[in-house]
Design an enzyme around this catalytic site. Sequence first.
Site, short mmCIF file in Angstrom:
data_model
loop_
_atom_site.label_atom_id
_atom_site.label_comp_id
_atom_site.label_asym_id
_atom_site.label_seq_id
_atom_site.Cartn_x
_atom_site.Cartn_y
_atom_site.Cartn_z
N CYS A 269 0.81 -1.22 0.00
CA CYS A 269 0.00 0.00 0.00
C CYS A 269 0.84 1.27 0.00
O CYS A 269 0.63 2.17 -0.81
CB CYS A 269 -0.98 -0.02 1.17
SG CYS A 269 -0.24 0.16 2.81
N HIS A 317 -2.55 1.48 6.84
CA HIS A 317 -2.94 1.33 5.43
C HIS A 317 -3.14 2.71 4.82
O HIS A 317 -3.57 3.65 5.48
CB HIS A 317 -4.23 0.52 5.31
CG HIS A 317 -4.53 0.11 3.90
ND1 HIS A 317 -3.84 -0.91 3.27
CD2 HIS A 317 -5.41 0.60 2.98
CE1 HIS A 317 -4.31 -1.04 2.03
NE2 HIS A 317 -5.25 -0.13 1.83
N HIS A 329 -5.97 1.69 -4.15
CA HIS A 329 -5.05 1.19 -3.12
C HIS A 329 -4.63 -0.22 -3.47
O HIS A 329 -5.22 -0.88 -4.32
CB HIS A 329 -5.70 1.26 -1.73
CG HIS A 329 -6.80 0.26 -1.52
ND1 HIS A 329 -6.98 -0.42 -0.33
CD2 HIS A 329 -7.79 -0.19 -2.34
CE1 HIS A 329 -8.02 -1.23 -0.42
NE2 HIS A 329 -8.54 -1.11 -1.62
#
Length: 354
Positions: A269, A317, A329
Site C-alpha cells: 500500500c 494502510h 489502493h
Amino acid sequence: MAAHRKPRQRSLSGTTVRTAATIALAGAATATAFDGTGQAAPQLTPAQVKAKVDKLYREAETATEKYDGAKEQADKAQRRLSSLQDEAARRRLKLNSARDALGLVAAAQYRDGGIDPAWQLALSSDPDRYLDNASFAERAGHRQAGQVARVRRQLREIEQLRGAARIELTSLRSRQAELKRQKKTINGKLDEARRLLARLSPQQRAQVTGAGAGTDRASRSAADARTALEGAGSATAPNSRAAAAVAYAYSKLGSPYVWGATGPDAFDCSGLAQAAYRSAGVSLPRTTYAQINAGRRVSRSELQPGDLVFFYSGISHVGIYVGNGQMIHAPNPSAPVRLAPIDLMPFAGATRVA
C-alpha cells in the site's frame, strides 16, 4: 470323592456389551482429548473465515510497514557504512604515501650513520660548508617533524572512521535482525490466511476476498476508468503533481500486491503511494507512519484527488484518493491494486502532499 469342575464362564449380555463399549469409547475420547489428536477442526462459516483473514491481513500489513521502515533504515546504514569504508580506504592511501616519505628520510639518516653534530663539525674539512648544511638539516628536521605529525593525525582520523564504521555496522546488523523478525511475522500471518481460505469453496473464497470486485474497472484502460469517475461527478486534481500521481495510480490498476514492493509491476500500500508521487517528481517516505506527516493534514470533507487517505488506528494502510468517495489502493495478497470506497475501512486521516 466330589469331582472338581471348572467354573462355567458367563456370557456377556447385550446390555453389558453396550455398557463396556460406551466406557471404552469414552476412555478413547478422553485420551485423544488429552494428547491433542483425533480432534476435527471446527468448521468455520465464510463470515468467520473472512473476519479471521481480514484480521490476519491487517496484522501482516502492520508488520509490512515495520519491515519497510526497517529496510529503509538498513539501506541508509549500509550506504553510510560504505561511505565510511571508502573514506577510510582513501585515508589509508594518503597514510601509506606519508609513511613511504618518512621511510626514505629514515633510510638516509641510517646511511649517514647518525654521527653526533659536534663530531661532524670537528671532523669536517670545510666547517663553513658544514654549518650551511647543518642549517639545512635543521630545517629538514622541522619538515620531518611536520610529516610525523601529519602521519599521527591521519592515524587518528582513520581510527575515528573505523569507530564510526563499527557503530554503523552494529546499526546495520540490528536493522537486519529486525527485517528477519518482521519477515517471519508477515509470512506466518499470510500462511495462516492462505490455510483458512483453502478450506472454502472457490465461490466462498471469491466472496470472502472480494475477488472480482472492481475487476471490470481494473481491466479497463486508465482513461476509461477516469472517464467513468468523472461522469460520476468526481473532483479535479488541484495541481499537476496530484494529477500525475492519480494518473499513475490508475495505470497500475490490476497490479498484484506484494509486501515490500514499490513497483513498477507490484506494490504494497505505501509502496504504491510512494511510486505514484515519485512519478510526479515528489519524494515520499517509505512507510504509512511517515507518509501521513509528509504534507498538510486535511479533513475528510476537504478531500481532493491526489490526497493520501489513511486507515486504522495504527495508520497501517494508505490509499490515493481519486474523487467521488473513491480511492486506489493495494489491498492485500488476495486482491490486486483496485478502486474502492474510502468507507471500506476505518478512516484515520488524510494528507495533501502536492
